[in-house]
Design a protein around this motif. Sequence first.
Motif, PDB file in Angstrom:
ATOM      1  N   SER A 116      -3.747   6.050  -9.814  1.00 34.19           N
ATOM      2  CA  SER A 116      -4.390   5.600  -8.585  1.00 34.19           C
ATOM      3  C   SER A 116      -3.785   6.355  -7.409  1.00 34.19           C
ATOM      4  O   SER A 116      -2.599   6.707  -7.427  1.00 34.19           O
ATOM      5  CB  SER A 116      -4.184   4.094  -8.382  1.00 34.19           C
ATOM      6  OG  SER A 116      -4.695   3.365  -9.477  1.00 34.19           O
ATOM      7  N   PRO A 117      -4.576   6.611  -6.362  1.00 31.93           N
ATOM      8  CA  PRO A 117      -4.019   7.308  -5.190  1.00 31.93           C
ATOM      9  C   PRO A 117      -2.999   6.442  -4.472  1.00 31.93           C
ATOM     10  O   PRO A 117      -3.176   5.232  -4.324  1.00 31.93           O
ATOM     11  CB  PRO A 117      -5.257   7.575  -4.321  1.00 31.93           C
ATOM     12  CG  PRO A 117      -6.256   6.549  -4.760  1.00 31.93           C
ATOM     13  CD  PRO A 117      -6.003   6.314  -6.214  1.00 31.93           C
ATOM     14  N   VAL A 174      -5.275  -0.101  -5.487  1.00 32.22           N
ATOM     15  CA  VAL A 174      -5.589  -0.623  -6.816  1.00 32.22           C
ATOM     16  C   VAL A 174      -6.855  -1.459  -6.742  1.00 32.22           C
ATOM     17  O   VAL A 174      -7.279  -1.900  -5.668  1.00 32.22           O
ATOM     18  CB  VAL A 174      -4.418  -1.479  -7.373  1.00 32.22           C
ATOM     19  CG1 VAL A 174      -3.179  -0.631  -7.559  1.00 32.22           C
ATOM     20  CG2 VAL A 174      -4.120  -2.648  -6.446  1.00 32.22           C
ATOM     21  N   ALA A 175      -7.463  -1.674  -7.905  1.00 31.91           N
ATOM     22  CA  ALA A 175      -8.681  -2.478  -7.968  1.00 31.91           C
ATOM     23  C   ALA A 175      -8.364  -3.932  -7.632  1.00 31.91           C
ATOM     24  O   ALA A 175      -7.278  -4.433  -7.945  1.00 31.91           O
ATOM     25  CB  ALA A 175      -9.292  -2.377  -9.363  1.00 31.91           C
ATOM     26  N   VAL A 199      -9.276  -6.801   0.968  1.00 34.95           N
ATOM     27  CA  VAL A 199      -9.920  -5.709   0.250  1.00 34.95           C
ATOM     28  C   VAL A 199     -10.511  -4.763   1.281  1.00 34.95           C
ATOM     29  O   VAL A 199     -11.259  -5.174   2.168  1.00 34.95           O
ATOM     30  CB  VAL A 199     -11.023  -6.227  -0.695  1.00 34.95           C
ATOM     31  CG1 VAL A 199     -11.725  -5.068  -1.389  1.00 34.95           C
ATOM     32  CG2 VAL A 199     -10.421  -7.176  -1.726  1.00 34.95           C
ATOM     33  N   GLY A 200     -10.174  -3.463   1.174  1.00 37.66           N
ATOM     34  CA  GLY A 200     -10.610  -2.484   2.153  1.00 37.66           C
ATOM     35  C   GLY A 200     -12.038  -2.020   1.936  1.00 37.66           C
ATOM     36  O   GLY A 200     -12.750  -2.477   1.035  1.00 37.66           O
ATOM     37  N   ASP A 201     -12.446  -1.069   2.784  1.00 32.79           N
ATOM     38  CA  ASP A 201     -13.805  -0.539   2.705  1.00 32.79           C
ATOM     39  C   ASP A 201     -14.070   0.151   1.371  1.00 32.79           C
ATOM     40  O   ASP A 201     -15.212   0.198   0.912  1.00 32.79           O
ATOM     41  CB  ASP A 201     -14.049   0.447   3.852  1.00 32.79           C
ATOM     42  CG  ASP A 201     -14.014  -0.242   5.211  1.00 32.79           C
ATOM     43  OD1 ASP A 201     -14.230  -1.472   5.247  1.00 32.79           O
ATOM     44  OD2 ASP A 201     -13.766   0.433   6.219  1.00 32.79           O
ATOM     45  N   GLN A 229     -13.164  -0.919  -1.390  1.00 37.12           N
ATOM     46  CA  GLN A 229     -13.095  -1.970  -2.408  1.00 37.12           C
ATOM     47  C   GLN A 229     -11.817  -1.871  -3.235  1.00 37.12           C
ATOM     48  O   GLN A 229     -11.814  -1.967  -4.466  1.00 37.12           O
ATOM     49  CB  GLN A 229     -14.330  -1.915  -3.307  1.00 37.12           C
ATOM     50  CG  GLN A 229     -15.629  -2.232  -2.578  1.00 37.12           C
ATOM     51  CD  GLN A 229     -15.602  -3.612  -1.917  1.00 37.12           C
ATOM     52  OE1 GLN A 229     -15.454  -4.626  -2.581  1.00 37.12           O
ATOM     53  NE2 GLN A 229     -15.723  -3.638  -0.579  1.00 37.12           N
ATOM     54  N   THR A 230     -10.704  -1.661  -2.545  1.00 36.41           N
ATOM     55  CA  THR A 230      -9.395  -1.620  -3.182  1.00 36.41           C
ATOM     56  C   THR A 230      -8.431  -2.488  -2.384  1.00 36.41           C
ATOM     57  O   THR A 230      -8.634  -2.771  -1.207  1.00 36.41           O
ATOM     58  CB  THR A 230      -8.835  -0.194  -3.260  1.00 36.41           C
ATOM     59  OG1 THR A 230      -8.739   0.350  -1.922  1.00 36.41           O
ATOM     60  CG2 THR A 230      -9.724   0.692  -4.116  1.00 36.41           C
ATOM     61  N   GLN A 231      -7.367  -2.890  -3.054  1.00 33.48           N
ATOM     62  CA  GLN A 231      -6.273  -3.598  -2.404  1.00 33.48           C
ATOM     63  C   GLN A 231      -5.061  -2.688  -2.340  1.00 33.48           C
ATOM     64  O   GLN A 231      -4.915  -1.767  -3.151  1.00 33.48           O
ATOM     65  CB  GLN A 231      -5.917  -4.871  -3.182  1.00 33.48           C
ATOM     66  CG  GLN A 231      -6.941  -5.986  -3.048  1.00 33.48           C
ATOM     67  CD  GLN A 231      -6.540  -7.214  -3.839  1.00 33.48           C
ATOM     68  OE1 GLN A 231      -6.618  -7.205  -5.055  1.00 33.48           O
ATOM     69  NE2 GLN A 231      -6.131  -8.263  -3.144  1.00 33.48           N
ATOM     70  N   THR A 232      -4.200  -2.947  -1.380  1.00 30.81           N
ATOM     71  CA  THR A 232      -3.013  -2.113  -1.198  1.00 30.81           C
ATOM     72  C   THR A 232      -1.809  -2.770  -1.855  1.00 30.81           C
ATOM     73  O   THR A 232      -1.425  -3.884  -1.502  1.00 30.81           O
ATOM     74  CB  THR A 232      -2.721  -1.888   0.297  1.00 30.81           C
ATOM     75  OG1 THR A 232      -3.840  -1.231   0.906  1.00 30.81           O
ATOM     76  CG2 THR A 232      -1.484  -1.024   0.478  1.00 30.81           C
ATOM     77  N   LEU A 233      -1.247  -2.066  -2.819  1.00 25.89           N
ATOM     78  CA  LEU A 233      -0.020  -2.502  -3.488  1.00 25.89           C
ATOM     79  C   LEU A 233       1.146  -1.732  -2.882  1.00 25.89           C
ATOM     80  O   LEU A 233       1.150  -0.496  -2.881  1.00 25.89           O
ATOM     81  CB  LEU A 233      -0.112  -2.233  -4.987  1.00 25.89           C
ATOM     82  CG  LEU A 233       1.210  -2.264  -5.775  1.00 25.89           C
ATOM     83  CD1 LEU A 233       1.783  -3.670  -5.779  1.00 25.89           C
ATOM     84  CD2 LEU A 233       1.012  -1.760  -7.183  1.00 25.89           C
ATOM     85  N   ARG A 234       2.133  -2.453  -2.360  1.00 27.30           N
ATOM     86  CA  ARG A 234       3.323  -1.817  -1.798  1.00 27.30           C
ATOM     87  C   ARG A 234       4.446  -1.865  -2.817  1.00 27.30           C
ATOM     88  O   ARG A 234       4.695  -2.915  -3.418  1.00 27.30           O
ATOM     89  CB  ARG A 234       3.756  -2.507  -0.501  1.00 27.30           C
ATOM     90  CG  ARG A 234       2.821  -2.248   0.663  1.00 27.30           C
ATOM     91  CD  ARG A 234       3.297  -2.894   1.938  1.00 27.30           C
ATOM     92  NE  ARG A 234       2.448  -2.542   3.061  1.00 27.30           N
ATOM     93  CZ  ARG A 234       1.322  -3.178   3.375  1.00 27.30           C
ATOM     94  NH1 ARG A 234       0.941  -4.233   2.650  1.00 27.30           N
ATOM     95  NH2 ARG A 234       0.596  -2.797   4.404  1.00 27.30           N
ATOM     96  N   ALA A 235       5.108  -0.723  -2.981  1.00 27.19           N
ATOM     97  CA  ALA A 235       6.192  -0.619  -3.958  1.00 27.19           C
ATOM     98  C   ALA A 235       7.349   0.157  -3.340  1.00 27.19           C
ATOM     99  O   ALA A 235       7.141   1.114  -2.586  1.00 27.19           O
ATOM    100  CB  ALA A 235       5.705   0.083  -5.229  1.00 27.19           C
ATOM    101  N   ARG A 236       8.578  -0.277  -3.655  1.00 27.24           N
ATOM    102  CA  ARG A 236       9.771   0.398  -3.146  1.00 27.24           C
ATOM    103  C   ARG A 236      10.217   1.470  -4.142  1.00 27.24           C
ATOM    104  O   ARG A 236      10.347   1.207  -5.334  1.00 27.24           O
ATOM    105  CB  ARG A 236      10.907  -0.606  -2.940  1.00 27.24           C
ATOM    106  CG  ARG A 236      12.212   0.054  -2.474  1.00 27.24           C
ATOM    107  CD  ARG A 236      13.373  -0.917  -2.393  1.00 27.24           C
ATOM    108  NE  ARG A 236      13.188  -1.882  -1.322  1.00 27.24           N
ATOM    109  CZ  ARG A 236      13.027  -3.182  -1.506  1.00 27.24           C
ATOM    110  NH1 ARG A 236      13.034  -3.682  -2.733  1.00 27.24           N
ATOM    111  NH2 ARG A 236      12.873  -4.002  -0.497  1.00 27.24           N
ATOM    112  N   VAL A 237      10.416   2.674  -3.653  1.00 24.60           N
ATOM    113  CA  VAL A 237      10.869   3.776  -4.496  1.00 24.60           C
ATOM    114  C   VAL A 237      12.334   3.550  -4.855  1.00 24.60           C
ATOM    115  O   VAL A 237      13.191   3.427  -3.970  1.00 24.60           O
ATOM    116  CB  VAL A 237      10.683   5.135  -3.791  1.00 24.60           C
ATOM    117  CG1 VAL A 237      11.243   6.261  -4.644  1.00 24.60           C
ATOM    118  CG2 VAL A 237       9.208   5.380  -3.503  1.00 24.60           C
TER     119      VAL A 237
END
Length: 372
Positions: A64-65, A235-236, A265-267, A269-277
């Motif tokens: 996923s981008p 992500v979906a 849900v954005g334009d 049709q995805t949700q934003t998942l935040r992750a710490r590197v």
Amino acid sequence: MFRIPRARVLASVLAGAALSAGQPLAALAAAPTAEFAVSPAQMQALDVTVRKLDQPAAIAGLASPARVVLPPNQDVMVSAPVDGVIDRLLVNPQDVVKTGQPLLRMASPAYGELQLKLMEADSRAKLARQASDREKQLFAEGIIPERRVQEAQAAQSGSDAAVRQAQAALRLAGADVAAVRRAAASGKLDDTLTVRARSDGLVVSLDAKLGQRVKEADPLLRIANLRELWLEVQVAPGVTVPRGGEITVVGREVTAVALSVGALVGDAQTQTLRARVMRGADQLRPGEVVQARVPFAAGAGWSLPLAAVTYQDDKAYVFVRSAKGFVATPVTVLSSAGQAVQVRGALQSGQEVAVSSVIALKSAWLGKGGGE
């Protein structure tokens, strides 16, 4: 054109393999049981292959981008402390800077006015201190009432507060402690101000230009502290990320752990998942777009090819190798991604599961030659 179902062809092959192995055909038509016989010769004839189970694990999802971003407390905007003109630039974009390092120099009459206010406040404070000392002495000699001493002390306190306020204004403008003391003691005005870095980091943008006239609070440059980076993965909707699941970046040795999933849900049709590197942050740069794999399912399960799972009466099964042949073992499908599936059931490490020609094994298990 009439086509014979593949399951029927494979079951016929299984029957032929049974006859060649000396087993009666009636054995294949028996009522379905959890365990059914399949000889090595039959497995070879049907091209049945198995995979040994290792350890339960989460499945890495489809790529996923993801955008590399800075946590809110790691991105510092350096703004103009006072009105002035950019006199000199001392850093370039992508430079690594240390705390206290000079970034740029400004010519600013407003900075001179701040120094003047400090000098005036310091002079008034000295006079107020002398007046308070004199009033104390006169009161001790019985010449004046105590009220005048109290009034002198109040005036001294007000003057001292004005000095502290003038010093704070200079420090806010970027002057260090030595410069503040020098301004109050020397009586000389300095019309140039050096803006310094207040933290270590990387200069990610430089908005200031040489000779530019800026107002107070105008943005000059951004400094990013790269000790911590986040990924914002698209992500979906409804994707459940396992707790502690490891998110990987395609093509790089970078791993991250999930923090949260946005509620909107954005334009796209995805949700934003935040992750710490957690590893490999030195291989990323803020603003960069990468491809990230997010593990699916709420917990660890057995990872198998999608073709290893078959269904009967709305229940999922896999065929586990046994001494006699195979055992039809019920499983629960947790998630799937591409050609991989994650299941949970009465499986153990070291067991072998059929991963090809499963439809033929199902026909043998059910004792019929028809399709699914």
